[in-house]
Motif scaffolding. Sequence first.
Motif, PDB file in Angstrom:
ATOM      1  N   PHE A  46      15.716  16.700  -0.020  1.00 43.84           N
ATOM      2  CA  PHE A  46      15.632  18.012  -0.659  1.00 43.84           C
ATOM      3  C   PHE A  46      16.530  18.132  -1.895  1.00 43.84           C
ATOM      4  O   PHE A  46      16.212  18.883  -2.818  1.00 43.84           O
ATOM      5  N   LEU A  47      17.655  17.437  -1.898  1.00 42.94           N
ATOM      6  CA  LEU A  47      18.660  17.642  -2.946  1.00 42.94           C
ATOM      7  C   LEU A  47      18.238  17.272  -4.371  1.00 42.94           C
ATOM      8  O   LEU A  47      18.590  17.992  -5.310  1.00 42.94           O
ATOM      9  N   PRO A  48      17.513  16.204  -4.622  1.00 39.28           N
ATOM     10  CA  PRO A  48      17.208  15.840  -6.011  1.00 39.28           C
ATOM     11  C   PRO A  48      16.314  16.833  -6.760  1.00 39.28           C
ATOM     12  O   PRO A  48      16.455  16.999  -7.968  1.00 39.28           O
ATOM     13  N   ASP A  49      15.421  17.495  -6.065  1.00 41.94           N
ATOM     14  CA  ASP A  49      14.482  18.410  -6.714  1.00 41.94           C
ATOM     15  C   ASP A  49      15.125  19.791  -6.851  1.00 41.94           C
ATOM     16  O   ASP A  49      15.576  20.386  -5.873  1.00 41.94           O
ATOM     17  N   LYS A  50      15.144  20.305  -8.071  1.00 42.64           N
ATOM     18  CA  LYS A  50      15.773  21.595  -8.331  1.00 42.64           C
ATOM     19  C   LYS A  50      15.147  22.722  -7.494  1.00 42.64           C
ATOM     20  O   LYS A  50      15.832  23.657  -7.089  1.00 42.64           O
ATOM     21  N   LYS A  51      13.847  22.611  -7.198  1.00 42.78           N
ATOM     22  CA  LYS A  51      13.157  23.642  -6.420  1.00 42.78           C
ATOM     23  C   LYS A  51      13.609  23.675  -4.962  1.00 42.78           C
ATOM     24  O   LYS A  51      13.529  24.715  -4.316  1.00 42.78           O
ATOM     25  N   THR A  52      14.030  22.536  -4.432  1.00 41.39           N
ATOM     26  CA  THR A  52      14.404  22.460  -3.012  1.00 41.39           C
ATOM     27  C   THR A  52      15.898  22.179  -2.807  1.00 41.39           C
ATOM     28  O   THR A  52      16.335  22.074  -1.664  1.00 41.39           O
ATOM     29  N   ARG A  53      16.643  22.069  -3.886  1.00 36.86           N
ATOM     30  CA  ARG A  53      18.079  21.726  -3.780  1.00 36.86           C
ATOM     31  C   ARG A  53      18.827  22.721  -2.901  1.00 36.86           C
ATOM     32  O   ARG A  53      19.659  22.339  -2.069  1.00 36.86           O
ATOM     33  N   ARG A  54      18.556  23.980  -3.081  1.00 32.85           N
ATOM     34  CA  ARG A  54      19.242  25.025  -2.298  1.00 32.85           C
ATOM     35  C   ARG A  54      18.993  24.819  -0.799  1.00 32.85           C
ATOM     36  O   ARG A  54      19.902  24.962   0.018  1.00 32.85           O
ATOM     37  N   ILE A  55      17.765  24.483  -0.446  1.00 30.96           N
ATOM     38  CA  ILE A  55      17.435  24.238   0.963  1.00 30.96           C
ATOM     39  C   ILE A  55      18.211  23.029   1.475  1.00 30.96           C
ATOM     40  O   ILE A  55      18.738  23.044   2.585  1.00 30.96           O
ATOM     41  N   GLY A  56      18.285  21.974   0.668  1.00 30.91           N
ATOM     42  CA  GLY A  56      19.049  20.790   1.053  1.00 30.91           C
ATOM     43  C   GLY A  56      20.507  21.106   1.321  1.00 30.91           C
ATOM     44  O   GLY A  56      21.088  20.643   2.303  1.00 30.91           O
ATOM     45  N   TRP A  57      21.113  21.918   0.445  1.00 33.73           N
ATOM     46  CA  TRP A  57      22.517  22.309   0.647  1.00 33.73           C
ATOM     47  C   TRP A  57      22.676  23.186   1.880  1.00 33.73           C
ATOM     48  O   TRP A  57      23.637  23.032   2.647  1.00 33.73           O
ATOM     49  N   MET A  59      20.782  23.171   4.557  1.00 33.56           N
ATOM     50  CA  MET A  59      20.645  22.300   5.736  1.00 33.56           C
ATOM     51  C   MET A  59      21.930  21.514   5.964  1.00 33.56           C
ATOM     52  O   MET A  59      22.436  21.436   7.088  1.00 33.56           O
ATOM     53  N   LEU A  60      22.445  20.935   4.898  1.00 32.91           N
ATOM     54  CA  LEU A  60      23.654  20.121   4.997  1.00 32.91           C
ATOM     55  C   LEU A  60      24.836  20.940   5.525  1.00 32.91           C
ATOM     56  O   LEU A  60      25.560  20.495   6.427  1.00 32.91           O
ATOM     57  N   LEU A  61      25.015  22.125   5.004  1.00 30.11           N
ATOM     58  CA  LEU A  61      26.126  22.964   5.452  1.00 30.11           C
ATOM     59  C   LEU A  61      25.931  23.475   6.879  1.00 30.11           C
ATOM     60  O   LEU A  61      26.904  23.584   7.630  1.00 30.11           O
ATOM     61  N   SER A  62      24.704  23.759   7.277  1.00 33.85           N
ATOM     62  CA  SER A  62      24.485  24.204   8.658  1.00 33.85           C
ATOM     63  C   SER A  62      24.736  23.058   9.641  1.00 33.85           C
ATOM     64  O   SER A  62      25.309  23.275  10.716  1.00 33.85           O
ATOM     65  N   ILE A  63      24.363  21.844   9.264  1.00 36.46           N
ATOM     66  CA  ILE A  63      24.653  20.679  10.111  1.00 36.46           C
ATOM     67  C   ILE A  63      26.165  20.458  10.195  1.00 36.46           C
ATOM     68  O   ILE A  63      26.711  20.193  11.268  1.00 36.46           O
ATOM     69  N   ALA A  64      26.845  20.578   9.057  1.00 37.52           N
ATOM     70  CA  ALA A  64      28.303  20.406   9.032  1.00 37.52           C
ATOM     71  C   ALA A  64      28.994  21.461   9.895  1.00 37.52           C
ATOM     72  O   ALA A  64      29.927  21.148  10.647  1.00 37.52           O
ATOM     73  N   LEU A  65      28.539  22.698   9.804  1.00 36.97           N
ATOM     74  CA  LEU A  65      29.118  23.770  10.618  1.00 36.97           C
ATOM     75  C   LEU A  65      28.900  23.498  12.107  1.00 36.97           C
ATOM     76  O   LEU A  65      29.820  23.666  12.923  1.00 36.97           O
ATOM     77  N   ALA A  66      27.701  23.061  12.460  1.00 42.32           N
ATOM     78  CA  ALA A  66      27.411  22.726  13.864  1.00 42.32           C
ATOM     79  C   ALA A  66      28.301  21.580  14.341  1.00 42.32           C
ATOM     80  O   ALA A  66      28.798  21.596  15.466  1.00 42.32           O
ATOM     81  N   TYR A  67      28.527  20.601  13.479  1.00 45.65           N
ATOM     82  CA  TYR A  67      29.396  19.468  13.831  1.00 45.65           C
ATOM     83  C   TYR A  67      30.827  19.950  14.059  1.00 45.65           C
ATOM     84  O   TYR A  67      31.467  19.579  15.052  1.00 45.65           O
ATOM     85  N   ILE A  68      31.332  20.746  13.141  1.00 44.03           N
ATOM     86  CA  ILE A  68      32.720  21.215  13.256  1.00 44.03           C
ATOM     87  C   ILE A  68      32.901  22.051  14.520  1.00 44.03           C
ATOM     88  O   ILE A  68      33.828  21.811  15.308  1.00 44.03           O
ATOM     89  N   LEU A  69      32.017  23.015  14.712  1.00 46.97           N
ATOM     90  CA  LEU A  69      32.154  23.883  15.884  1.00 46.97           C
ATOM     91  C   LEU A  69      31.888  23.146  17.198  1.00 46.97           C
ATOM     92  O   LEU A  69      32.611  23.338  18.179  1.00 46.97           O
ATOM     93  N   GLY A  70      30.843  22.321  17.215  1.00 46.41           N
ATOM     94  CA  GLY A  70      30.461  21.642  18.456  1.00 46.41           C
ATOM     95  C   GLY A  70      31.307  20.427  18.769  1.00 46.41           C
ATOM     96  O   GLY A  70      31.939  20.353  19.823  1.00 46.41           O
TER      97      GLY A  70
END
Length: 184
Positions: A46-57, A59-70
């Motif tokens: 998702f990250l390389p395409d400007k149209k989907t970059r926001r979604i990629g970020w 997703m990445l941050l939600s996975i990171a948050l789940a990792y930190i909390l879990g």
Amino acid sequence: MLQSLDNIMLYGTSAFLSCSLLDTVMPAFSAIGNSGFIWLLACLLFLPDKKTRRIGWMMLLSIALAYILGNLILKELVMRPRPFEQFGLQRLLVVPPDDPSFPSGHTSSSFAATAMLFLTKQKARIPALAYALLISFSRVYVFVHFPSDVLFGELLGIACAYVTFLAFTHRSKRPGIRRFPPFL
């Protein structure tokens, strides 16, 4: 009570669903979920395409948050032994994890990514949900998680995606204030 229900479901899965096909397939799905690999790969797509970059970020941050909390907080607070440890099993279909059982990190990362795909209405959300469910079930099948570990991992992942989604999409009512984060 919860432990009894976990044990019944765990042994029921083993007794009624165990077969050579699943003994081959389930460890593969479990491996796909290692370190959130498949979900991090999806973020990178998702990250390389400007149209989907926001979604990629997101997703990445939600996975990171789940990792930190879990993985970094809850696993260390709860310190629940894994099923194979509790029942003294020596032979597993996967390499035995050495961290605590609760919650399932494979599941929380899977559902953080999948929930974000649903929140952003991406076409890949249905196949992603199928993968997330298979990865989650595989963790019970290979006897490294109790069903409640997986259930809580699902809820944690969904909550992390939702919080991340709200943080990214919230607009201030004051004019001239940009959406968070400003670099996207």
